[in-house]
Design an enzyme around this catalytic site. Structure first.
Site, PDB file in Angstrom:
ATOM      1  CB  SER A 238      37.058  37.954  39.398  1.00  0.00           C
ATOM      2  OG  SER A 238      37.979  38.595  38.532  1.00  0.00           O
ATOM      3  CG  ASN A 239      40.026  34.275  43.140  1.00  0.00           C
ATOM      4  OD1 ASN A 239      39.588  35.160  43.883  1.00  0.00           O
ATOM      5  ND2 ASN A 239      40.091  33.006  43.499  1.00  0.00           N
ATOM      6  CD  GLU A 240      39.502  34.705  37.034  1.00  0.00           C
ATOM      7  OE1 GLU A 240      39.331  33.483  36.908  1.00  0.00           O
ATOM      8  OE2 GLU A 240      38.795  35.410  37.786  1.00  0.00           O
TER       9      GLU A 240
ATOM     10  CD  GLN B 236      29.449  47.601  47.043  1.00  0.00           C
ATOM     11  OE1 GLN B 236      29.358  46.686  47.844  1.00  0.00           O
ATOM     12  NE2 GLN B 236      30.597  47.951  46.489  1.00  0.00           N
ATOM     13  N   GLY B 237      25.320  49.453  44.598  1.00  0.00           N
ATOM     14  CA  GLY B 237      25.118  49.453  43.154  1.00  0.00           C
ATOM     15  C   GLY B 237      26.395  49.780  42.406  1.00  0.00           C
ATOM     16  CE1 TYR B 238      29.991  51.257  44.811  1.00  0.00           C
ATOM     17  CE2 TYR B 238      32.101  50.159  44.645  1.00  0.00           C
ATOM     18  CZ  TYR B 238      31.318  51.139  45.189  1.00  0.00           C
ATOM     19  OH  TYR B 238      31.853  52.006  46.100  1.00  0.00           O
ATOM     20  CB  SER B 239      28.616  44.676  39.180  1.00  0.00           C
ATOM     21  OG  SER B 239      29.764  44.377  39.931  1.00  0.00           O
TER      22      SER B 239
ATOM     23  CD  GLU C 210      34.748  44.000  49.564  1.00  0.00           C
ATOM     24  OE1 GLU C 210      33.727  43.571  50.131  1.00  0.00           O
ATOM     25  OE2 GLU C 210      34.807  44.244  48.355  1.00  0.00           O
TER      26      GLU C 210
END
Length: 387
Positions: A370-372, A127-130, A246
């Site tokens: 992320s949790n943030e 998966q190419g996202y970030s 997810e």
């Protein structure tokens, strides 16, 4: 073949009994509770092919596409039993992300071309996202795709691409328009062959000296225009759909449950249960795990009854990942001076992978949003707080 069964016609208990029996009998012992929780395809290829041959590989794909067609309740049972047995995680971007995306948004030609090779293992996806400047703020991605006749020319870089070094296809988010005032517009979803000229994959070793993640570079890579999923410039809703599946499973209590069991065995061996301070910390961890399991069950029941999860499900991911970290940190406290060792710690009836689990617990607070970011979602969409 399992996919010929009408699994949804039976009770959840009966389905659980059948699936539990099958994986207990068929999952190789050496693959259960693997030290590396993200094995490469070659390590689990035999298990992957057996799942495919017996029809257990793709739980939520419709049966007409080779899947089991499980409803949400049965899918949760599937995930719970998989975790209970310690089955290895297979490279699942094709099964869990690409397949459902194409089934919902793909053309008939795309479904015919790309779905069968996922089931056979011929196509292994990533998966190419970030990107280096677009992680949690995904809408700021810069990898570009410029139309040239019947092709797009792709240039840019992706990073933290899980298992790209053992994949041969990538689900890629690219920017096809820079004129939009809203950053979420002008983004397109492409299916890209990683063996194409101009693609370079560079593994990134992690703290455990494993290459779960990679950098992927695209230099004038030509991609057929027919590999666009959905409409050009309208890929953002598709990207969110891929991530949406997810949300609940990132909050499943399986990892904290496994870690707590390992903590208990280590504590028993080292005599930590004689320490009242440890008992107090242990009780807090166990109670928190009960709370997490209860919260997970509440959200799971929404799916079981045909409901749709809201943004409040983000609390699961935060709770689960941070509890996993606290449990593994306590393992190092119990290990004392031995915690400096990367090797498994010997106990009377085996070994405990204390440092391995501690290092593994760092990543879940980051991946999948992320949790943030999850806290921002909760503050805005649930509590109604301003930016």
């Amino acid at each position: 073949m399992a996919q010929q069964q009408d699994w949804n016609a039976m009770s959840d208990e009966e389905f659980r009994r059948i699936f539990r029996s099958w994986i207990d009998e068929n999952c190789p012992e050496h693959l259960k509770f693997m030290r590396n929780q993200r094995p490469v395809f070659d390590e689990v290829s035999d298990w992957y092919h057996l799942l495919s041959e017996q029809g257990w590989l793709s739980p939520v794909w419709p049966q007409e596409h080779g899947g089991m067609g499980l409803n949400p309740a049965k899918h949760i049972v599937y995930v719970e039993e998989w975790a209970r047995a310690g089955c290895p995680r297979i490279p699942d971007h094709g099964i869990g992300l690409v397949g459902p995306l194409l089934i919902e948004f793909g053309t008939p030609e795309q479904k015919e071309t790309f779905l069968p090779p996922i089931l056979t293992g011929e196509h292994v996806w990533c998966q190419g996202y970030s990107e280096p400047s677009a992680g949690s703020d995904l809408a700021s991605l810069r990898t570009s795709a410029v139309r040239d006749g019947d092709e797009f020319i792709v240039n840019g870089q992706k990073i933290w691409t899980t298992l790209a070094h053992c994949a041969n296809w990538i689900l890629l988010l690219v920017r096809t328009s820079k004129d939009e005032k809203v950053r979420q517009k002008g983004i397109t979803v492409l299916l890209v062959d990683l063996t194409s000229p101009g693609v370079t994959v560079r593994p990134i070793p992690n703290l455990r000296e494993e290459a779960d993640f990679c950098e992927v570079f695209f230099d004038d890579v030509r991609v057929p225009a027919k590999n666009v999923v959905g409409d050009v410039d309208q890929g953002w809703p598709l990207a969110k759909a891929v991530l949406g599946h997810e949300r609940i499973f990132l909050g499943a209590p399986s990892r904290p449950e496994y870690a707590l069991k390992r903590l208990e065995r280590l504590a028993e061996d080292r005599g930590a249960f004689e320490d009242k301070a440890f008992l107090q910390r242990y009780a807090r961890l166990r109670l928190d795990l009960y709370d997490l399991s209860s919260a997970f069950e509440r959200f799971a029941n929404v799916l079981r009854t045909g409901g749709t999860l809201g943004p409040d499900v983000s609390v699961l991911k935060i709770f689960c990942s941070e509890l996993y970290q606290r449990i593994t940190e306590e393992m190092l406290v119990v290990a004392g001076e031995e915690s400096r060792f990367y090797d498994d710690l010997p106990i009377a009836d085996g070994h405990i992978d204390a440092m391995n689990l501690y290092l593994d617990s760092r990543a879940p607070a980051i991946f999948g949003g992320s949790n943030e970011i999850q806290r921002t979602i909760l503050s805005k969409a649930v509590l109604g707080l301003p930016n």
